[in-house]
Design a protein around this motif. Structure first.
Motif, PDB file in Angstrom:
ATOM      1  N   SER A  58      -1.604   6.309   2.252  1.00 34.43           N
ATOM      2  CA  SER A  58      -1.362   7.325   1.228  1.00 34.43           C
ATOM      3  C   SER A  58       0.071   7.842   1.220  1.00 34.43           C
ATOM      4  O   SER A  58       0.457   8.560   0.297  1.00 34.43           O
ATOM      5  CB  SER A  58      -2.310   8.506   1.454  1.00 34.43           C
ATOM      6  N   GLY A  63       3.881   3.682  -0.591  1.00 31.36           N
ATOM      7  CA  GLY A  63       4.656   3.618  -1.830  1.00 31.36           C
ATOM      8  C   GLY A  63       5.715   2.530  -1.778  1.00 31.36           C
ATOM      9  O   GLY A  63       5.904   1.782  -2.751  1.00 31.36           O
ATOM     10  N   ARG A  83      -6.311  -0.336  -0.672  1.00 35.92           N
ATOM     11  CA  ARG A  83      -5.983   1.065  -0.410  1.00 35.92           C
ATOM     12  C   ARG A  83      -6.814   1.523   0.779  1.00 35.92           C
ATOM     13  O   ARG A  83      -8.035   1.675   0.680  1.00 35.92           O
ATOM     14  CB  ARG A  83      -6.268   1.923  -1.639  1.00 35.92           C
ATOM     15  N   SER A  87      -6.373   8.296  -0.767  1.00 35.16           N
ATOM     16  CA  SER A  87      -5.390   8.486  -1.824  1.00 35.16           C
ATOM     17  C   SER A  87      -4.314   7.416  -1.685  1.00 35.16           C
ATOM     18  O   SER A  87      -4.304   6.641  -0.726  1.00 35.16           O
ATOM     19  CB  SER A  87      -4.766   9.884  -1.753  1.00 35.16           C
ATOM     20  N   VAL A  88      -3.405   7.405  -2.667  1.00 35.04           N
ATOM     21  CA  VAL A  88      -2.357   6.401  -2.675  1.00 35.04           C
ATOM     22  C   VAL A  88      -1.145   6.986  -3.398  1.00 35.04           C
ATOM     23  O   VAL A  88      -1.274   7.966  -4.155  1.00 35.04           O
ATOM     24  CB  VAL A  88      -2.858   5.110  -3.375  1.00 35.04           C
ATOM     25  N   HIS A  89       0.016   6.439  -3.175  1.00 32.63           N
ATOM     26  CA  HIS A  89       1.209   6.885  -3.884  1.00 32.63           C
ATOM     27  C   HIS A  89       1.032   6.545  -5.367  1.00 32.63           C
ATOM     28  O   HIS A  89       0.994   5.375  -5.751  1.00 32.63           O
ATOM     29  CB  HIS A  89       2.442   6.164  -3.307  1.00 32.63           C
ATOM     30  N   GLU A  90       0.914   7.566  -6.197  1.00 32.87           N
ATOM     31  CA  GLU A  90       0.487   7.346  -7.581  1.00 32.87           C
ATOM     32  C   GLU A  90       1.479   6.521  -8.392  1.00 32.87           C
ATOM     33  O   GLU A  90       1.090   5.592  -9.112  1.00 32.87           O
ATOM     34  CB  GLU A  90       0.227   8.692  -8.256  1.00 32.87           C
ATOM     35  N   ALA A  91       2.760   6.839  -8.294  1.00 31.70           N
ATOM     36  CA  ALA A  91       3.742   6.090  -9.079  1.00 31.70           C
ATOM     37  C   ALA A  91       3.817   4.640  -8.613  1.00 31.70           C
ATOM     38  O   ALA A  91       3.934   3.707  -9.426  1.00 31.70           O
ATOM     39  CB  ALA A  91       5.116   6.752  -8.973  1.00 31.70           C
ATOM     40  N   TRP A  93       1.372   2.942  -7.234  1.00 33.42           N
ATOM     41  CA  TRP A  93       0.140   2.264  -7.654  1.00 33.42           C
ATOM     42  C   TRP A  93       0.208   1.881  -9.135  1.00 33.42           C
ATOM     43  O   TRP A  93      -0.190   0.760  -9.511  1.00 33.42           O
ATOM     44  CB  TRP A  93      -1.060   3.164  -7.376  1.00 33.42           C
ATOM     45  N   ALA A  94       0.720   2.777  -9.942  1.00 31.51           N
ATOM     46  CA  ALA A  94       0.836   2.484 -11.372  1.00 31.51           C
ATOM     47  C   ALA A  94       1.789   1.311 -11.610  1.00 31.51           C
ATOM     48  O   ALA A  94       1.506   0.413 -12.424  1.00 31.51           O
ATOM     49  CB  ALA A  94       1.330   3.721 -12.120  1.00 31.51           C
ATOM     50  N   GLU A 103      -6.465  -5.077  -7.183  1.00 34.99           N
ATOM     51  CA  GLU A 103      -7.011  -4.251  -6.121  1.00 34.99           C
ATOM     52  C   GLU A 103      -8.157  -4.966  -5.409  1.00 34.99           C
ATOM     53  O   GLU A 103      -8.980  -5.637  -6.031  1.00 34.99           O
ATOM     54  CB  GLU A 103      -7.520  -2.913  -6.674  1.00 34.99           C
TER      55      GLU A 103
END
Length: 474
Positions: A58, A63, A83, A87-91, A93-94, A103
């Motif tokens: 996370s 990231g 993952r 949670s994960v680094h959102e930017a 992951w996108a 995934e």
């Protein structure tokens, strides 16, 4: 010279850089370096269509891995990601999904593992506690079982970034891509072996004075004493050896091997006379008897020697000297000086400090610093990583690392003799200690296999010649 830093030093440097550049810039620099390192290792079989699996946590390491994964996907690599946390680094992951990344869940990651060219470990960073969650630990073990190479992001997840090290579960990396600066775990054993090849990616950190500095072969060449046209045996350095005993005559022969093999101008044997013929049979260039010396080596193979006053007398006289093995039991309390080099292994240092050996092995940096503070001497702690500390400096130096073949009885006697030669030649005590430990390691690396220490000592001359020739040609 390679420099290593504590977690606190690196965090402070990262914080200062983020305040100027922002976290996104640093992360993209790290991701670009990581992607480049992965592509380099995919080159043999081709990157296009190669399967790479990311294990991401996370934090920022996850990231870094995800942004690198997006770059890899753009080069045609088939990238998937598991993952490992909630949670994960959102930017990141996108960006990974937008680039075509796929995934996998935990079961899918294990099932797909044997088909992967390599795994990128981005589970945890320097701020995490040692160890892995059971599911991740099982995956790390599966990587070893299936011989899938692991590229670690900054450090292998689960590994302590600095001493004290532990046996907690962790990834074992073929390659560690580290950012901004070397972490202590990448320079110190036993953690160093779990990092594999370490590749440093510069991301623009303004770093303080390092905690440790590891010598390279270039550093060794830079300080090695080379005689000039006007040199004689005295200007090159005369080293006196008060080593060996009737019970342990081999130590006298081995210390002479180290002194001769490292290029002493003259070696005087000052130990027990019944042992002298053993030394002369092997090295007829050694002189027996008292006389002028520029440095002393004492203690190797003494055993239960009754006359131990030589240590105190030499220290009082200020003679540069190496105190090894049994002589370490006879140090005067706080009577040392920086020109005295102590050469203990972990057990001897533990006895000197009144600690258990396990405590020294868990945090050798703290132990070697404590020994310097207690004795006032320069200290060379022998072992898989060889540490040198001196009263004049805050940092600790590391010798050039060598192979495990040199871990054998008698290596310390050779090392003591070589260190005495370099002291007699006029090197600073810490340079003499590092030079002796490093040349022994480089010689062992150049002659792999179970060669005994006296055979390695006799091959030092060739290694020194090659080092100096390569340095002159650089």
């Amino acid at each position: 010279m390679d420099h290593g830093y504590t977690v606190a030093q690196i965090r402070a440097a990262e914080g200062a850089a983020m305040a100027v550049l922002g976290n996104d810039v640093l992360m993209q620099r790290a991701a670009a370096g990581l992607a480049t390192a992965v592509l380099r290792r995919l080159r043999d079989g081709g990157a296009y269509g190669a399967r790479v699996l990311l294990a991401v946590g996370s934090g920022n390491n996850g990231g870094d891995a995800l942004f690198a994964g997006a770059r890899l996907a753009g080069r045609g690599v088939a990238v998937s990601a598991w993952r490992t946390g909630s949670s994960v680094h959102e930017a990141g992951w996108a960006a990974f999904l937008a680039a075509g990344g796929r995934e996998l869940d935990a079961a899918g990651a294990l099932a797909q593992l044997p088909r992967q060219r390599l795994v990128v470990d981005g589970v945890a960073g320097i701020g995490s506690r040692p160890g892995l969650e059971p599911e991740v630990a099982a995956f790390a073990e599966a990587c070893r079982t299936h011989a899938v190479p692991v590229v670690a992001v900054d450090l292998p997840s689960g590994l302590a970034p600095e001493p004290p090290f532990s046996d907690a579960p962790h990834f074992t990396a073929a390659v560690t891509v580290t950012f901004g600066a070397y972490k202590l775990c990448q320079l110190l054993e036993p953690a160093r072996s779990s990092c594999g090849e370490v590749e440093l990616v510069e991301i623009g950190l303004d770093l303080p004075e390092p905690t440790v500095s590891r010598w390279t072969i270039a550093d060794l060449a830079a300080v090695w004493p080379v005689p000039g046209a006007g040199s004689d045996k005295y200007s090159r350095g005369v080293v006196g050896l008060d080593t060996g005993s009737v019970d342990y005559p081999g130590a006298a022969v081995l210390s002479a091997a180290g002194a001769v093999g490292s290029g002493a101008g003259m070696v005087r044997y000052l130990g027990p006379l019944p042992v002298a013929p053993r030394v002369l049979d092997r090295y007829p260039n050694v002189v027996v008897g008292q006389g002028r010396v520029q440095a002393l080596v004492v203690g190797s193979g003494w055993g239960e020697r009754k006359d131990t006053g030589v240590v105190t007398r030499a220290m009082t006289a200020g003679v540069p000297m190496v105190v090894d093995a049994d002589a370490l039991r006879h140090l005067p309390p706080r009577g040392g000086h920086a020109a005295v080099v102590l050469t203990p292994h972990a057990g001897e240092l533990a006895r000197l400090l009144g600690l258990q050996r396990a405590a020294v092995e868990a945090d050798p940096l703290a132990a070697v610093r404590s020994a310097v503070a207690r004795t006032g001497c320069t200290v060379l702690l022998k072992g898989a990583t060889q540490y040198v500390a001196t009263p004049a400096e805050n940092r600790v130096w590391l010798a050039v690392p060598g192979p495990g073949w040199s871990a054998q009885a008698g290596s310390g006697d050779v090392l003591a003799g070589a260190c005495g030669t370099l002291l007699a030649a006029g090197l600073a005590p810490y340079e003499a200690a590092l030079g002796a430990a490093s040349v022994q390691a480089v010689t062992a690396a150049a002659n792999p296999g179970p060669l005994p220490p006296h055979a390695l000592a006799e091959r030092m001359v060739n290694v020194v010649r090659e080092i100096l020739q390569n340095s002159d040609g650089a």
